[in-house]
Design a protein around this motif. Sequence first.
Motif, PDB file in Angstrom:
ATOM      1  N   MET A 117       0.830  -1.169   0.000  1.00 40.39           N
ATOM      2  CA  MET A 117       0.000   0.000   0.000  1.00 40.39           C
ATOM      3  C   MET A 117       0.895   1.261   0.000  1.00 40.39           C
ATOM      4  O   MET A 117       1.862   1.344   0.736  1.00 40.39           O
ATOM      5  CB  MET A 117      -0.889  -0.025   1.239  1.00 40.39           C
ATOM      6  CG  MET A 117      -1.853   1.090   1.289  1.00 40.39           C
ATOM      7  SD  MET A 117      -3.007   0.741   2.636  1.00 40.39           S
ATOM      8  CE  MET A 117      -3.872   2.231   2.631  1.00 40.39           C
ATOM      9  N   MET A 118       0.541   2.229  -0.876  1.00 40.88           N
ATOM     10  CA  MET A 118       1.328   3.460  -0.987  1.00 40.88           C
ATOM     11  C   MET A 118       1.045   4.386   0.176  1.00 40.88           C
ATOM     12  O   MET A 118      -0.087   4.529   0.608  1.00 40.88           O
ATOM     13  CB  MET A 118       0.955   4.212  -2.272  1.00 40.88           C
ATOM     14  CG  MET A 118       1.669   3.777  -3.500  1.00 40.88           C
ATOM     15  SD  MET A 118       1.182   4.884  -4.834  1.00 40.88           S
ATOM     16  CE  MET A 118       2.750   5.417  -5.377  1.00 40.88           C
ATOM     17  N   SER A 119       2.089   5.009   0.653  1.00 41.00           N
ATOM     18  CA  SER A 119       1.894   5.982   1.720  1.00 41.00           C
ATOM     19  C   SER A 119       1.250   7.242   1.141  1.00 41.00           C
ATOM     20  O   SER A 119       1.278   7.481  -0.070  1.00 41.00           O
ATOM     21  CB  SER A 119       3.223   6.320   2.374  1.00 41.00           C
ATOM     22  OG  SER A 119       4.008   7.089   1.490  1.00 41.00           O
ATOM     23  N   ARG A 120       0.705   8.017   2.017  1.00 44.72           N
ATOM     24  CA  ARG A 120       0.026   9.239   1.611  1.00 44.72           C
ATOM     25  C   ARG A 120       0.987  10.194   0.895  1.00 44.72           C
ATOM     26  O   ARG A 120       0.630  10.825  -0.106  1.00 44.72           O
ATOM     27  CB  ARG A 120      -0.554   9.897   2.858  1.00 44.72           C
ATOM     28  CG  ARG A 120      -1.439  11.045   2.575  1.00 44.72           C
ATOM     29  CD  ARG A 120      -2.017  11.548   3.863  1.00 44.72           C
ATOM     30  NE  ARG A 120      -3.283  12.185   3.587  1.00 44.72           N
ATOM     31  CZ  ARG A 120      -4.036  12.719   4.499  1.00 44.72           C
ATOM     32  NH1 ARG A 120      -3.691  12.643   5.761  1.00 44.72           N
ATOM     33  NH2 ARG A 120      -5.148  13.308   4.173  1.00 44.72           N
ATOM     34  N   GLU A 121       2.217  10.303   1.389  1.00 45.06           N
ATOM     35  CA  GLU A 121       3.219  11.184   0.789  1.00 45.06           C
ATOM     36  C   GLU A 121       3.585  10.731  -0.615  1.00 45.06           C
ATOM     37  O   GLU A 121       3.774  11.551  -1.510  1.00 45.06           O
ATOM     38  CB  GLU A 121       4.483  11.261   1.663  1.00 45.06           C
ATOM     39  CG  GLU A 121       4.298  11.984   2.972  1.00 45.06           C
ATOM     40  CD  GLU A 121       3.656  11.107   4.045  1.00 45.06           C
ATOM     41  OE1 GLU A 121       3.759   9.866   3.962  1.00 45.06           O
ATOM     42  OE2 GLU A 121       3.039  11.680   4.957  1.00 45.06           O
ATOM     43  N   ARG A 122       3.704   9.422  -0.804  1.00 46.61           N
ATOM     44  CA  ARG A 122       4.054   8.905  -2.134  1.00 46.61           C
ATOM     45  C   ARG A 122       2.924   9.153  -3.128  1.00 46.61           C
ATOM     46  O   ARG A 122       3.175   9.481  -4.286  1.00 46.61           O
ATOM     47  CB  ARG A 122       4.368   7.411  -2.064  1.00 46.61           C
ATOM     48  CG  ARG A 122       5.740   7.149  -1.533  1.00 46.61           C
ATOM     49  CD  ARG A 122       6.129   5.732  -1.765  1.00 46.61           C
ATOM     50  NE  ARG A 122       7.484   5.536  -1.300  1.00 46.61           N
ATOM     51  CZ  ARG A 122       8.070   4.384  -1.267  1.00 46.61           C
ATOM     52  NH1 ARG A 122       7.431   3.295  -1.636  1.00 46.61           N
ATOM     53  NH2 ARG A 122       9.311   4.294  -0.851  1.00 46.61           N
TER      54      ARG A 122
END
Length: 156
Positions: A1-6
């Motif tokens: 799962m991608m982080s919010r920043e990414r």
Amino acid sequence: MMSRERKKAAGLHEKLQILRSITHSRAPSDTSIILDASEYIKELKQKVVRLKQEIAFEEGGALKQNSSPTVTVETLGHGFLVNVFSDKSCPGLLVSILEAFDELGLSVLEATASCADTFRLEAVGGENQVVDEHVVKQAVLQAIRNCSEGGRQQEE
């Protein structure tokens, strides 16, 4: 799962690539893409100004009712644009204005002129020339005054 920043960074990168394609930028860095976009927006604004002036000249509108000449000078990215409109034309007016450009050291790359009943000139000038808009405007207005006064003296 991608982080919010990414996700945010990926979205920003995607938007910059869209901006890059719209502005036809070949810049490699994000900062350069934004600078190219800024320059592109300036050029679009200048085109809008020129088109509005052309429409006003074509329609005649308030300019024909105004007895004094109208002179606009714009510094473009790599040169200048001069628009002249006068509801009166006199013999030698075009030559007089071009001589004023020459005295200022300005080279005209392209010009369109009409001098039937009214006088209209649009001149695009040289690349990489530094132009003081006020000085050019005053020189053109003086050329118009000189031509008008010369015509009146010949009539008397």
